[in-house]
Design an enzyme around this catalytic site. Structure first.
Site, PDB file in Angstrom:
ATOM      1  N   ARG A   1       4.633 -12.228   4.838  1.00  0.00           N
ATOM      2  CA  ARG A   1       4.746 -11.765   3.457  1.00  0.00           C
ATOM      3  C   ARG A   1       5.113 -10.286   3.498  1.00  0.00           C
ATOM      4  O   ARG A   1       4.260  -9.439   3.748  1.00  0.00           O
ATOM      5  CB  ARG A   1       3.396 -11.970   2.755  1.00  0.00           C
TER       6      ARG A   1
ATOM      7  N   HIS B   1       0.748  -9.231  -2.130  1.00  0.00           N
ATOM      8  CA  HIS B   1       0.356 -10.589  -2.551  1.00  0.00           C
ATOM      9  C   HIS B   1       0.929 -10.874  -3.934  1.00  0.00           C
ATOM     10  O   HIS B   1       1.580 -11.877  -4.155  1.00  0.00           O
ATOM     11  CB  HIS B   1      -1.163 -10.703  -2.558  1.00  0.00           C
TER      12      HIS B   1
ATOM     13  N   TYR C   1      -4.663  -2.391   3.581  1.00  0.00           N
ATOM     14  CA  TYR C   1      -5.311  -3.247   4.587  1.00  0.00           C
ATOM     15  C   TYR C   1      -4.427  -3.667   5.753  1.00  0.00           C
ATOM     16  O   TYR C   1      -4.873  -4.387   6.625  1.00  0.00           O
ATOM     17  CB  TYR C   1      -5.921  -4.484   3.910  1.00  0.00           C
TER      18      TYR C   1
END
Lengths: 337, 384
Positions: free
Chosen positions: B277, B281, B290
């Protein structure tokens, strides 16, 4: 038509609809061998393995696969063995099945039935297998809810649920499965179907309206008999379905009696009786000679001990007591009609 | 965190047991390297004409452009949220182009590339993210269900649908099948595992297409699984394989073969499309909180579009005019998507009450009437 027990009526309705429409399929745990409550006896033998699907023990999958099968054009009847187990498949029931028509702008129908054994009734099934959970389903718009009070209703409402183009949750009462009665005369096609959303007046009376559903209909009738001996004539209404709700039947009865007692097996907190009471308070305020009163299951988990369960469940004496209280608290209605 | 070729997870401070020897070596099926070299795989021969590969390139560029436009629209306040497919174009286009017209696809909320392959106008996707409808397309017409937002639920719908196909006897030479999309995070859901069990024991005609994009919002793969995801299939009793999810040719080939097996009655397959990805998100997420920039850089070198472009240019299959033509088409599409988004009408207020049930419902009808009367109490342009 023959006399059937409630459980035989379920099987007979399934057979009637499966014979009528080959898109009706049955799925669930142990349904091929007749079901743990013996409500699906003979169906696997008669209709074959491609229409009666024994499934793995996964309720979420039973509900979710029923939805997918309905999307593929079938009319699935999914058995959730104990209604308590809706808690294990609630995402599929509440978030998916109930909302597909709405979310697709009406382009996808889910003609499916979820059915299974609900309620306590002195069988000692305890907190996780004996609950009455119609009120869970009633919190979710998009679901229809039927809860038959006897064998003829078990037959006719299930048949109607299968023919309905919306998802219908049918709560069969496990304490009624052994109850027997003659099936009514059928129509010219020999089929027995009861429309969803039509309550039935099972006993006429002038003094008070008792509203029941499923097992509490019988409890209301027994209370009415007891009260009759005291000269109190109670009218008893069997709602049959909670969605659609036949509020008109309740209101027209209350217009005549001026008093309403609602008897529901689920816990009182946010039980379906609260909806009935609220409708009566708003729509029939001028007709009411006394406060609407609810008799419900206790606001506790269901005990397993028979003596305790009997205290929590709705009983004849609690209903009769409520009626006496209502009559005692009544005000004259001369000024309002 | 790193995931090596065997899928073994290594990270400081991982729980005891993770250092046990991995199973047989992981094979990732690849037909086009990141450098654009065409490689052969004995089990997945793929004969495509130059024009067919150019069509795939066009698909990849166009779906990325839709994505880019949608992100921009969200940033400008025209969409409430957007779930970007950046980096996953090959997995979606490759699998999407492997489907037949009668196959049924069940997406997550990120399958914009599959939607494109199913012939769905991309502006329809924006209705959900702009908040004017839940999608509203006809799933039966496009053989593409609405976006499912609850993680993993659609795997059960697809399984039930596949069982419906079986019941209709539509399995065999001229059969049909279902495909369901989900991510690495969804493999931890009960629904997905139940779907694996059901599909297996009923031998349902279904392909489980898992886009392992390495991150479930902020949770890395190591929080979902101690083994490569495709290896889970063997425990459920059906084949699983891993494909280079950034390789559109490999994704096309493995999905074609798995779908054909399902249609013919050979049961389910789990495809793990190993991808990344590249974006957040959703537009509400900031992945720099993160994950490391170096990880993103490493995956940039494996870009799904660049490798096809390199192949087309090097082999002479495409010239500059073709590439410019695709870019121009992409810009046109982006403009069209933007225009359609801005022109989307808000739904009519009384739509609230539509399609709750198939027929009339007394209580609902009363509510509707009451609300209609309220709306009618306004005059002039305020009226409904």
């Amino acid at each position: 038509m023959a006399e059937l027990t409630y459980r035989q009526a379920v099987a007979a309705a399934l057979a009637q609809e499966m014979a009528r429409d080959d898109r009706v399929v049955l799925l669930g745990e142990d349904v091929a061998s007749g079901g743990v409550f013996k409500t699906t006896g003979g169906l696997r033998e008669r209709f074959g393995a491609d229409r009666v699907w024994d499934t793995p023990i996964s309720e979420q999958a039973i509900a979710g696969a029923a939805m997918g099968a309905a999307m593929a054009g079938l009319r699935p009847v999914a058995e959730i063995m104990f209604a308590d187990f809706y808690a294990t498949c609630w995402d599929q029931v509440a978030n998916e099945i109930a909302k597909v028509r709405y979310m697709t702008g009406g382009q996808v129908s889910l003609p499916l039935v979820l059915r299974g054994a609900n309620g306590s009734g002195g069988l000692g099934f305890g907190s996780q297998h004996g609950q009455s959970v119609e009120n869970w389903a009633m919190t979710v718009p998009g679901l229809k809810i039927a809860s038959p009070a006897g064998p003829a209703e078990a037959f006719g409402l299930l048949a109607a649920a299968i023919r309905d183009d919306d998802p219908v949750v049918v709560f069969e009462h496990k304490a009624l499965y052994g109850r027997k009665e003659a099936m009514p005369d059928t129509g010219p096609d020999g089929e027995h179907v009861l429309p969803l959303g039509q309550a039935r007046t099972v006993r006429a009376g002038r003094d008070v309206t008792l509203v029941g559903l499923s097992i509490t209909v019988g409890t209301c009738l027994a209370a009415a008999d007891e009260l009759a001996a005291e000269g109190i004539e109670a009218e008893v209404i069997d709602l049959r379905t909670l969605v659609p709700l036949d509020a008109a039947a309740v209101l027209s009865s209350v217009a005549r009696t001026g008093r309403l007692v609602v008897a529901e097996e689920n816990p009182g907190q946010l039980g379906w009786g609260a909806s009935i009471a609220a409708i009566a308070a708003q729509e029939a305020f001028g007709d009411l000679a006394a406060p609407v009163t609810r008799v419900s299951g206790g606001n506790v988990p269901l005990p397993v001990a028979a003596s305790l369960e009997a205290e929590v469940d709705v009983s004849v004496s609690r209903i009769a007591g409520a009626v006496r209280g209502v009559l005692g608290a009544s005000r004259p209605l001369s000024s309002t009609g | 965190m790193t995931v090596d070729a065997d899928g073994a997870v290594t990270a400081p401070g991982t729980p005891a047991g993770l250092d046990r020897p991995p199973g047989p070596r992981t094979e990732t099926i690849q037909l086009l390297t990141p450098e654009g070299e065409r490689v052969e795989h004995p089990d997945y021969p793929l004969e495509l004409t130059d024009d067919e590969i150019k069509d795939l390139y066009r698909d990849l560029v166009l779906v990325r452009r839709i994505d880019t436009e949608a992100i921009a629209l969200q940033r400008q306040g025209e969409l409430g949220i957007w779930a970007s497919l950046l980096g996953q174009e090959a997995a979606q286009v490759g699998s999407g182009r492997a489907l037949g017209p009668r196959d049924m696809a069940f997406p997550t909320y990120r399958e914009h590339g599959v939607a494109w392959c199913r012939g769905l106008d991309p502006t329809r996707l924006l209705e959900l993210f702009r908040g004017v409808s839940h999608g509203g397309w006809d799933p039966a017409a496009h053989k593409f269900h609405l976006y499912t937002i609850v993680i993993g639920s659609q795997t059960l719908h697809a399984t039930g649908y596949a069982m419906g196909i079986q019941r209709d006897g539509a399995v065999g030479e001229d059969g049909e099948a279902a495909i369901v999309y989900f991510g690495d995070g969804a493999t931890s859901q009960g629904d997905v595992n139940e779907a694996f069990i059901w599909a297996s024991v009923f031998n349902a005609p279904i392909v489980f297409f898992c886009q392992n994009n390495q991150w479930a919002i902020s949770e890395p793969l190591e929080r979902q699984s101690r083994i490569p995801l495709y290896k889970r299939a063997s425990g459920f009793g059906f084949p699983g394989l891993r494909v280079d999810g950034n390789d559109v040719l490999a994704c096309l080939a493995v999905t074609r073969k798995a779908m054909q097996a399902a249609r013919e009655g050979q049961g389910p397959t789990l495809i793990e499309a190993f991808t990344y990805r590249m974006g957040a998100h959703t537009t509400t997420d900031d992945p720099t909180r993160y994950r490391l920039a170096s990880e993103l850089q490493a995956w940039k070198l494996k870009d799904p579009i660049e490798r096809v472009k390199a192949y087309l240019v090097r082999t002479g299959a495409a010239d500059a005019a073709f590439l410019e033509g695709v870019d121009a088409e992409a810009d046109d599409l982006g403009g069209r998507v933007r225009q359609a988004c801005l022109e989307m009408p808000d739904p009519q207020p009384l739509a609230i009450f539509e399609n709750v049930y198939a027929g009339p419902n007394a209580l609902l009808d009363a509510e509707r009437e009451q609300y209609a009367a309220y709306l009618d109490s306004f005059t002039g342009e305020e009226a409904r």
